[in-house]
Design an enzyme around this catalytic site. Structure first.
Site, PDB file in Angstrom:
ATOM      1  N   SER A 174      33.391 -17.880   9.718  1.00 53.70           N
ATOM      2  CA  SER A 174      32.699 -16.598   9.771  1.00 53.70           C
ATOM      3  C   SER A 174      31.226 -16.759   9.432  1.00 53.70           C
ATOM      4  CB  SER A 174      33.333 -15.598   8.801  1.00 53.70           C
ATOM      5  OG  SER A 174      32.636 -14.367   8.837  1.00 53.70           O
ATOM      6  N   LYS A 191      41.260 -15.395   7.709  1.00 50.17           N
ATOM      7  CA  LYS A 191      40.117 -15.047   8.564  1.00 50.17           C
ATOM      8  C   LYS A 191      40.399 -13.748   9.319  1.00 50.17           C
ATOM      9  CE  LYS A 191      36.251 -15.523  10.907  1.00 50.17           C
ATOM     10  NZ  LYS A 191      36.383 -14.795  12.143  1.00 50.17           N
ATOM     11  N   HIS A 193      39.871 -10.987   6.947  1.00 47.60           N
ATOM     12  CA  HIS A 193      38.420 -10.862   6.808  1.00 47.60           C
ATOM     13  C   HIS A 193      37.852 -10.005   7.934  1.00 47.60           C
ATOM     14  CE1 HIS A 193      34.438 -12.110   8.283  1.00 47.60           C
ATOM     15  NE2 HIS A 193      34.101 -12.307   7.026  1.00 47.60           N
ATOM     16  N   ASN A 194      38.265 -10.290   9.162  1.00 52.38           N
ATOM     17  CA  ASN A 194      37.752  -9.540  10.296  1.00 52.38           C
ATOM     18  C   ASN A 194      38.207  -8.080  10.258  1.00 52.38           C
ATOM     19  OD1 ASN A 194      36.815 -12.064  11.043  1.00 52.38           O
ATOM     20  ND2 ASN A 194      37.350 -11.812  13.193  1.00 52.38           N
ATOM     21  N   GLU A 224      36.084  -6.401   7.874  1.00 51.95           N
ATOM     22  CA  GLU A 224      34.790  -6.243   8.551  1.00 51.95           C
ATOM     23  C   GLU A 224      34.786  -4.973   9.415  1.00 51.95           C
ATOM     24  OE1 GLU A 224      32.951  -8.558  12.306  1.00 51.95           O
ATOM     25  OE2 GLU A 224      33.334  -9.843  10.571  1.00 51.95           O
TER      26      GLU A 224
END
Length: 483
Positions: A129, A184, A187-188, A191
């Site tokens: 990222s 991940k 995380h996205n 986001e």
């Protein structure tokens, strides 16, 4: 011929920038791309005069690497990754390491890890990222897969990763098989939530308070000095300053139809699979889907009317309330995201270090913020923390923001301004703090029409009962299970 430390396949912008990053840290890198023109253009352009070797066939590429070979793939997720792996396999030796640095689905990574380990190879699914700038200057890297591979790639990954203030790299081993790509993915998803919350704050300032882009930029600049300090707040401040050729704010010229690449949707699907209420991120994903219905929304705007805008009397005070509502909603978003990771870890047997994950997100990545330092401290103090909202720092922050949070959501509803993420966050908070929800009625309904049974407050958990609601039904219940 001296052989390279690592090889990278896929010379799009992320791949190129990672190669430049690796070479700048003292590693020799071999590169390969399906299109030979990209290899030639890169090695004779940005990579000229550097310790970067261009190769033009899989055989040449593999032969240029020091055993055990470390190969990083930066190609589009899905079948292209599988196709590339199958091309590489005949040329590999036992102990070689394949790394998928794209946004692959974690279930694919679980499958690929098992497949390659059975043949004597190692596999790492590494979430990366930070965008193109992060790839060049230091991304956040979240590796998971074959644990035996980590000592062999650790020095490279931690050298190229972003560093926090004390020099600690934003990269550490996450866990087995698909753990890295799962983290991940979350995380996205977070986001998505962060971006939607910021957009809602912008919408309220623009349409309810009547602020222009320059004023909104000043607000975000002020917010970036405090507890909301983050990369996304910072770039939003900068976006608001940019003018188009005619002097108008560029943001006002951009079509309001958002795109998405699927990782947010994957996060919500995973939450459904694991039974975790990831409501805020779900609403952020659906907000993008609704925005994409531009033509329908334009038609609807001509036939539906909403309430007239009635701006608050003290705009400065309400702007501060928006800040508090944004911060409280952000806490909820991260609490839901970490709860999803905990559920997945229990299901797949991953030993996730939640404080370490917060540290990995502290720098380099898109959601990097000062806020993550508090999350790391919370999990360092209590690794078994069930929900981030139960930690004293965040509990106190939610309590302080609660009045403003409710005022903002109420004003948004009264004025017809959609704030799906903020209102969803508040509903989750209220649901989470409510000892008795109306699900007792829901269970009665399910038992009435489908004999799905229910538990009783005066009996131990795990005992299920069925009632003959109509007097004409039977006494045989349906089996009791949760999908």
């Amino acid at each position: 011929m001296q052989k390279s430390d690592i090889g990278l396949i896929g010379l799009a912008v992320m791949g190129e920038n990672l190669v430049m990053n690796m070479e700048s840290k003292g590693f020799s890198v071999s590169v390969y791309n399906r299109s030979a023109d990209k290899v030639k253009r890169f090695t004779e352009g940005r990579g000229k005069g550097k310790n970067i070797l261009g190769t033009y066939s899989v055989q040449e590429f593999i032969g240029s690497l020091t055993p055990p070979r470390i190969i990083m793939m930066m190609v589009r997720a899905g079948s292209p990754v599988d196709d590339l792996i199958e091309q590489l396999i005949p040329h590999l030796s036992k102990g070689d390491i394949l790394i998928d640095g794209g946004n692959s689905h974690y279930l694919d990574t679980i499958r690929r890890t098992k497949h390659l380990e059975q043949m004597g190879f190692y596999f790492i699914g590494a979430g990366v990222s930070g965008g193109e700038e992060g790839a060049l200057k230091g991304p956040s890297i979240m590796p998971g897969g074959s644990p035996e591979a980590w000592p062999l790639v650790r020095s490279i990954f931690q050298a190229i990763a972003a560093k926090v203030e004390d020099g600690t790299p934003c990269c550490d081993w996450v866990g087995e098989d698909g753990a890295g790509h799962f983290v991940k993915m979350v995380h996205n998803g977070i986001e998505y939530g962060d971006m939607q919350l910021i957009c809602e704050a912008y919408h309220l300032m623009k349409d309810l308070l009547g602020y222009d882009a320059d004023t909104i930029s000043e607000v975000f600049d002020k917010w970036n000095q405090g507890e909301l300090n983050s990369y996304l707040i910072e770039i939003t401040r900068d976006i608001m300053k940019v003018k188009d050729d005619d002097g108008k704010p560029l943001v006002d010229i951009i079509l309001d139809a958002a795109g998405q690449k699927g990782t947010g949707k994957w996060t919500v699907t995973a939450a459904l699979d694991h039974g975790v209420p990831l409501t805020l991120i779900g609403d952020a994903v659906f907000a993008r889907s609704l925005s994409a219905m531009k033509e329908q929304r334009v038609k609807a705007s001509k036939v539906f009317t909403g309430p007239p805008i009635n701006a608050p009397g003290d705009r400065k005070a309400f702007c501060e309330a928006i800040r508090k509502a944004l911060y409280a909603s952000k806490i909820v978003s991260y609490a839901q995201g970490f709860a999803l990771m905990r559920a997945a870890a229990e299901n797949y047997g991953w030993r996730l270090n939640y404080g370490g994950i917060a540290l990995m997100w502290r720098g380099g990545c898109i959601i990097r913020s000062v806020f993550l330092g508090e999350i790391k401290e919370a999990f360092d103090n209590n690794p078994d923390l069930e929900n981030l909202m139960l930690e004293s720092f965040f509990m106190e922050a939610l309590e302080k923001a609660q009045v403003s949070w409710r005022e903002v959501v109420a004003q948004a509803v009264s004025n017809g301004i959609p704030v799906p993420a903020m209102s969803s966050a508040l509903a989750y908070y209220d649901g989470y703090r409510t000892a008795r929800l109306p699900a007792n009625l829901l269970q009665a309904q399910r038992d009435y029409f489908g004999a799905h049974t229910f538990e009783r407050v005066d009996r131990p958990r795990g005992e299920f009962f069925h009632h003959n609601w109509t007097g004409s039904g039977g006494t045989t219940p349906s089996s009791s299970y949760n999908a």
